[in-house]
Design a protein around this motif. Sequence first.
Motif, PDB file in Angstrom:
ATOM      1  N   UNK A  37       8.056  -2.929  -4.633  1.00 23.31           N
ATOM      2  CA  UNK A  37       6.848  -2.723  -3.835  1.00 23.31           C
ATOM      3  C   UNK A  37       6.535  -1.233  -3.706  1.00 23.31           C
ATOM      4  N   UNK A  38       7.562  -0.403  -3.624  1.00 26.06           N
ATOM      5  CA  UNK A  38       7.370   1.051  -3.565  1.00 26.06           C
ATOM      6  C   UNK A  38       6.645   1.533  -4.829  1.00 26.06           C
ATOM      7  N   UNK A  43       1.520   2.968  -7.891  1.00 19.62           N
ATOM      8  CA  UNK A  43       0.503   2.613  -8.888  1.00 19.62           C
ATOM      9  C   UNK A  43      -0.851   2.419  -8.215  1.00 19.62           C
ATOM     10  N   UNK A  44      -0.838   1.793  -7.028  1.00 21.90           N
ATOM     11  CA  UNK A  44      -2.099   1.591  -6.302  1.00 21.90           C
ATOM     12  C   UNK A  44      -2.735   2.927  -5.917  1.00 21.90           C
ATOM     13  N   UNK A  45      -1.896   3.955  -5.746  1.00 25.11           N
ATOM     14  CA  UNK A  45      -2.429   5.283  -5.451  1.00 25.11           C
ATOM     15  C   UNK A  45      -3.246   5.836  -6.604  1.00 25.11           C
ATOM     16  N   UNK A  92      -3.574  -2.878   0.682  1.00 22.51           N
ATOM     17  CA  UNK A  92      -3.555  -4.292   1.053  1.00 22.51           C
ATOM     18  C   UNK A  92      -3.401  -5.169  -0.192  1.00 22.51           C
ATOM     19  N   UNK A  93      -4.154  -4.868  -1.241  1.00 19.93           N
ATOM     20  CA  UNK A  93      -4.038  -5.634  -2.483  1.00 19.93           C
ATOM     21  C   UNK A  93      -2.645  -5.496  -3.085  1.00 19.93           C
ATOM     22  N   UNK A  94      -2.054  -4.287  -2.971  1.00 17.70           N
ATOM     23  CA  UNK A  94      -0.724  -4.049  -3.523  1.00 17.70           C
ATOM     24  C   UNK A  94       0.347  -4.841  -2.795  1.00 17.70           C
ATOM     25  N   UNK A  95       0.095  -5.236  -1.563  1.00 14.49           N
ATOM     26  CA  UNK A  95       1.021  -6.095  -0.823  1.00 14.49           C
ATOM     27  C   UNK A  95       0.716  -7.568  -1.081  1.00 14.49           C
ATOM     28  N   UNK A 119       6.903  -0.360   2.469  1.00 16.07           N
ATOM     29  CA  UNK A 119       7.327   0.085   1.136  1.00 16.07           C
ATOM     30  C   UNK A 119       6.125   0.490   0.284  1.00 16.07           C
ATOM     31  N   UNK A 120       5.076  -0.329   0.278  1.00 14.51           N
ATOM     32  CA  UNK A 120       3.867   0.003  -0.485  1.00 14.51           C
ATOM     33  C   UNK A 120       3.237   1.291   0.043  1.00 14.51           C
ATOM     34  N   UNK A 121       3.165   1.426   1.367  1.00 21.85           N
ATOM     35  CA  UNK A 121       2.559   2.619   1.966  1.00 21.85           C
ATOM     36  C   UNK A 121       3.337   3.877   1.605  1.00 21.85           C
ATOM     37  N   UNK A 122       4.659   3.778   1.578  1.00 23.18           N
ATOM     38  CA  UNK A 122       5.469   4.951   1.241  1.00 23.18           C
ATOM     39  C   UNK A 122       5.400   5.259  -0.258  1.00 23.18           C
ATOM     40  N   UNK A 123       5.265   4.225  -1.092  1.00 27.34           N
ATOM     41  CA  UNK A 123       5.029   4.472  -2.515  1.00 27.34           C
ATOM     42  C   UNK A 123       3.701   5.167  -2.735  1.00 27.34           C
ATOM     43  N   UNK A 124       2.678   4.733  -1.991  1.00 30.44           N
ATOM     44  CA  UNK A 124       1.371   5.383  -2.031  1.00 30.44           C
ATOM     45  C   UNK A 124       1.499   6.845  -1.601  1.00 30.44           C
ATOM     46  N   UNK A 125       2.310   7.104  -0.581  1.00 29.09           N
ATOM     47  CA  UNK A 125       2.547   8.468  -0.105  1.00 29.09           C
ATOM     48  C   UNK A 125       3.199   9.325  -1.182  1.00 29.09           C
TER      49      UNK A 125
END
Length: 322
Positions: A37-38, A43-45, A92-95, A119-125
């Motif tokens: 998810x990270x 990738x979503x970023x 949201x889509x990435x989750x 996890x997704x938010x921190x990967x985006x970060x």
Amino acid sequence: MANLSLVLWAAIPPLLLLGYYYCRMPFAPPLLKLLMFFIIGAISGFLTLRLESDFENVASSFVNWHQIKRSLLGTGLRQLVEIGPIEEGCKLAAVVVPTYYLQHKYRLLHSTVFLFTIAVSLGFTAEENWIYFFHGTASIFERTIGTPAHAMFSAPWGYALGIYISSTNRLNRDKKFIFRAWLNSVICHALVNILSIAWGYSLPLRFLSYGLFPFLLWMFWRLEQLLRKVQGKPVITLISGRTAQRRYWQRSLVLFALVLGGNAIFGLFLLVRTISPLSPSKLFDTDILWLIVSQFLLNLFFGVLAWGIYRYLRHSARRRYF
């Protein structure tokens, strides 16, 4: 080697924070799933950058978008209609997309979905950190201190999504709750960006920047409260007065503590940013050393005072309920 160093500085603080939340969460999913998810969040970023570029190209064909966003009002409009919705929508889509696949194979808990969101938010970060470092538009210290920001933005819809996915009876009102929570995240995201940009404008607009760190402190508090909920723990109570007058007084104390604590952090942030370009030998000059000591003690005093108000409210709540 320089690019590898940038990647490490971009990824390590978010990964450490993810490990911190992983250790705190009972019945946490396997670490490899969180890392997946990270990576999806990172990738979503990149997808976000593409969508924002396309949005600006389309908007520029109708209005002078680049001229509009130069003012603070235009900046606020851009944050509300472009940055906030696209970034929170991509996260949201990435989750949702991988979670939709996993829920057919596993029974996902509320806490699991919430941790996926973090996890997704921190990967985006991490992706955002790398972009800032690559272009030289932010320091490592500035990005490190902002590591929890995207997780704080997305916490409301992550909590609402967890309720919906973990529920055996998925009701229409739960879907509406997700949208309201997502809209709340968009507004908070936009407001934080507006307050952070206000520092570059002339007075009196510059004073808006003093609301940034108190607001971030409140958002961190909200994240911690939602984390306690998904863990099945009672939320921390600060407002416990029996009368309306007493509750108003306690709410005022909470606001005062946020202002004190937030701007104490802001003061230390400005101090570090001021002295970071200086050579180590300069730090021991009398004037510089006095500046460091005086500013550190002043902000420490305000921070301790804010903590004292918090402890007083906690003590009052315990006496009220126990």
